[in-house]
Design a protein around this motif. Sequence first.
Motif, PDB file in Angstrom:
ATOM      1  N   MET A  88      37.922  42.375  34.480  1.00 21.51           N
ATOM      2  CA  MET A  88      38.739  42.140  35.667  1.00 21.51           C
ATOM      3  C   MET A  88      37.816  41.940  36.866  1.00 21.51           C
ATOM      4  O   MET A  88      36.938  42.747  37.114  1.00 21.51           O
ATOM      5  CB  MET A  88      39.656  43.335  35.912  1.00 21.51           C
ATOM      6  N   ILE A  89      38.046  40.873  37.592  1.00 20.46           N
ATOM      7  CA  ILE A  89      37.291  40.587  38.806  1.00 20.46           C
ATOM      8  C   ILE A  89      38.175  40.965  39.992  1.00 20.46           C
ATOM      9  O   ILE A  89      39.294  40.479  40.119  1.00 20.46           O
ATOM     10  CB  ILE A  89      36.886  39.101  38.882  1.00 20.46           C
ATOM     11  N   ASP A  90      37.665  41.846  40.832  1.00 24.23           N
ATOM     12  CA  ASP A  90      38.394  42.357  41.992  1.00 24.23           C
ATOM     13  C   ASP A  90      37.989  41.545  43.212  1.00 24.23           C
ATOM     14  O   ASP A  90      36.836  41.581  43.626  1.00 24.23           O
ATOM     15  CB  ASP A  90      38.003  43.834  42.168  1.00 24.23           C
ATOM     16  N   LYS A  91      38.942  40.776  43.776  1.00 24.12           N
ATOM     17  CA  LYS A  91      38.631  39.922  44.925  1.00 24.12           C
ATOM     18  C   LYS A  91      39.629  40.136  46.049  1.00 24.12           C
ATOM     19  O   LYS A  91      40.752  40.576  45.823  1.00 24.12           O
ATOM     20  CB  LYS A  91      38.639  38.445  44.516  1.00 24.12           C
ATOM     21  N   LEU A  92      39.181  39.757  47.242  1.00 32.47           N
ATOM     22  CA  LEU A  92      40.015  39.797  48.436  1.00 32.47           C
ATOM     23  C   LEU A  92      40.052  38.398  49.017  1.00 32.47           C
ATOM     24  O   LEU A  92      39.073  37.652  48.895  1.00 32.47           O
ATOM     25  CB  LEU A  92      39.424  40.771  49.448  1.00 32.47           C
TER      26      LEU A  92
END
Length: 130
Positions: A1-5
Amino acid sequence: MIDKLAFIEIQNNKILSTRSRGKDVYYIPGGKREKGETDLQALMREIEEELTIILDPSSLSFYGEFMAQAHSHPAGVMVNMRCYTASYEGTIHPAAEIEEVAWLTYNDRDRVSEVDTLIFDDLKSRGLLF
Protein backbone atom coordinates in the motif's frame (compact mmCIF):
# COMPACT_ATOMS: atom_id res chain seq x y z
CA MET A 1 0.00 0.00 0.00
CA ILE A 2 1.33 3.41 -0.99
CA ASP A 3 0.20 6.19 1.35
CA LYS A 4 -0.17 9.50 -0.52
CA LEU A 5 -1.64 12.94 0.02
CA ALA A 6 -3.04 15.20 -2.68
CA PHE A 7 -3.89 18.88 -3.05
CA ILE A 8 -7.07 19.50 -5.02
CA GLU A 9 -7.17 22.92 -6.61
CA ILE A 10 -10.07 23.72 -8.94
CA GLN A 11 -10.20 26.90 -11.02
CA ASN A 12 -12.72 27.54 -13.79
CA ASN A 13 -13.94 23.94 -13.43
CA LYS A 14 -10.44 22.61 -14.23
CA ILE A 15 -8.17 20.74 -11.84
CA LEU A 16 -4.52 21.48 -11.23
CA SER A 17 -2.41 18.51 -12.34
CA THR A 18 1.28 17.81 -12.70
CA ARG A 19 3.49 15.60 -14.82
CA SER A 20 6.84 14.44 -13.47
CA ARG A 21 9.95 14.16 -15.63
CA GLY A 22 9.92 10.92 -17.61
CA LYS A 23 6.25 10.14 -16.83
CA ASP A 24 3.49 9.82 -19.39
CA VAL A 25 0.51 10.55 -17.14
CA TYR A 26 -0.61 13.46 -15.01
CA TYR A 27 -1.07 13.31 -11.26
CA ILE A 28 -2.92 15.52 -8.82
CA PRO A 29 -0.08 17.27 -6.95
CA GLY A 30 1.07 15.88 -3.63
CA GLY A 31 3.17 12.97 -2.53
CA LYS A 32 4.17 10.46 0.09
CA ARG A 33 4.49 11.29 3.74
CA GLU A 34 7.83 10.96 5.47
CA LYS A 35 8.08 9.02 8.72
CA GLY A 36 6.28 10.80 11.55
CA GLU A 37 4.61 13.44 9.37
CA THR A 38 0.96 14.34 9.75
CA ASP A 39 -1.23 14.82 6.68
CA LEU A 40 -0.83 18.60 7.04
CA GLN A 41 2.97 18.49 7.38
CA ALA A 42 3.44 16.12 4.45
CA LEU A 43 1.07 17.95 2.13
CA MET A 44 2.53 21.37 2.91
CA ARG A 45 6.08 20.09 2.34
CA GLU A 46 5.26 18.29 -0.90
CA ILE A 47 3.29 21.18 -2.40
CA GLU A 48 5.97 23.72 -1.57
CA GLU A 49 8.64 21.42 -3.08
CA GLU A 50 6.66 20.66 -6.25
CA LEU A 51 4.78 23.91 -6.94
CA THR A 52 6.62 26.65 -4.95
CA ILE A 53 3.43 27.72 -3.16
CA ILE A 54 2.64 27.79 0.55
CA LEU A 55 -0.63 26.22 1.67
CA ASP A 56 -2.54 28.08 4.38
CA PRO A 57 -2.78 25.47 7.17
CA SER A 58 -5.86 27.14 8.69
CA SER A 59 -7.75 26.64 5.42
CA LEU A 60 -6.91 22.95 4.95
CA SER A 61 -10.10 20.95 4.40
CA PHE A 62 -10.38 17.18 3.94
CA TYR A 63 -12.00 16.38 0.58
CA GLY A 64 -11.99 12.58 0.51
CA GLU A 65 -10.00 9.37 0.39
CA PHE A 66 -9.58 7.22 -2.73
CA MET A 67 -7.88 3.88 -3.42
CA ALA A 68 -6.86 2.24 -6.70
CA GLN A 69 -4.13 0.25 -8.41
CA ALA A 70 -0.87 2.25 -8.26
CA HIS A 71 0.18 3.49 -11.70
CA SER A 72 3.30 1.79 -13.13
CA HIS A 73 3.51 -0.65 -10.20
CA PRO A 74 2.95 -4.43 -10.25
CA ALA A 75 -0.64 -5.65 -10.08
CA GLY A 76 -1.95 -5.58 -6.54
CA VAL A 77 0.12 -2.60 -5.39
CA MET A 78 -2.48 -0.10 -4.29
CA VAL A 79 -2.32 3.62 -3.61
CA ASN A 80 -4.42 5.26 -0.92
CA MET A 81 -4.86 8.97 -1.62
CA ARG A 82 -6.06 11.36 1.08
CA CYS A 83 -7.18 14.55 -0.66
CA TYR A 84 -7.39 18.07 0.71
CA THR A 85 -8.30 21.54 -0.52
CA ALA A 86 -6.67 24.71 0.82
CA SER A 87 -5.97 28.30 -0.05
CA TYR A 88 -2.37 29.21 -0.81
CA GLU A 89 0.10 32.01 -1.23
CA GLY A 90 2.46 32.41 -4.15
CA THR A 91 2.45 31.58 -7.83
CA ILE A 92 2.35 28.00 -9.07
CA HIS A 93 5.56 26.99 -10.82
CA PRO A 94 6.82 23.46 -11.52
CA ALA A 95 9.80 22.55 -9.32
CA ALA A 96 11.71 19.50 -8.07
CA GLU A 97 10.69 16.48 -10.22
CA ILE A 98 7.71 18.27 -11.78
CA GLU A 99 8.24 18.98 -15.48
CA GLU A 100 4.82 20.37 -16.33
CA VAL A 101 1.80 21.92 -14.63
CA ALA A 102 -1.55 21.68 -16.43
CA TRP A 103 -5.20 22.55 -15.80
CA LEU A 104 -7.21 19.50 -16.87
CA THR A 105 -10.90 18.99 -17.58
CA TYR A 106 -12.96 15.85 -17.18
CA ASN A 107 -12.25 15.11 -20.85
CA ASP A 108 -8.58 14.63 -19.87
CA ARG A 109 -9.51 11.74 -17.57
CA ASP A 110 -7.67 9.24 -19.82
CA ARG A 111 -4.40 11.14 -19.25
CA VAL A 112 -4.25 10.63 -15.45
CA SER A 113 -3.38 7.83 -13.03
CA GLU A 114 -5.93 5.22 -11.94
CA VAL A 115 -6.62 6.80 -8.56
CA ASP A 116 -6.96 10.22 -10.16
CA THR A 117 -9.70 8.89 -12.46
CA LEU A 118 -11.75 8.11 -9.34
CA ILE A 119 -11.17 11.64 -8.07
CA PHE A 120 -12.11 13.11 -11.47
CA ASP A 121 -15.36 11.09 -11.39
CA ASP A 122 -16.14 12.34 -7.87
CA LEU A 123 -15.40 15.96 -8.78
CA LYS A 124 -17.63 15.69 -11.86
CA SER A 125 -20.47 14.15 -9.81
CA ARG A 126 -20.27 17.17 -7.46
CA GLY A 127 -20.39 19.59 -10.40
CA LEU A 128 -16.85 20.85 -9.74
CA LEU A 129 -15.09 19.50 -12.85
CA PHE A 130 -16.39 19.83 -16.41
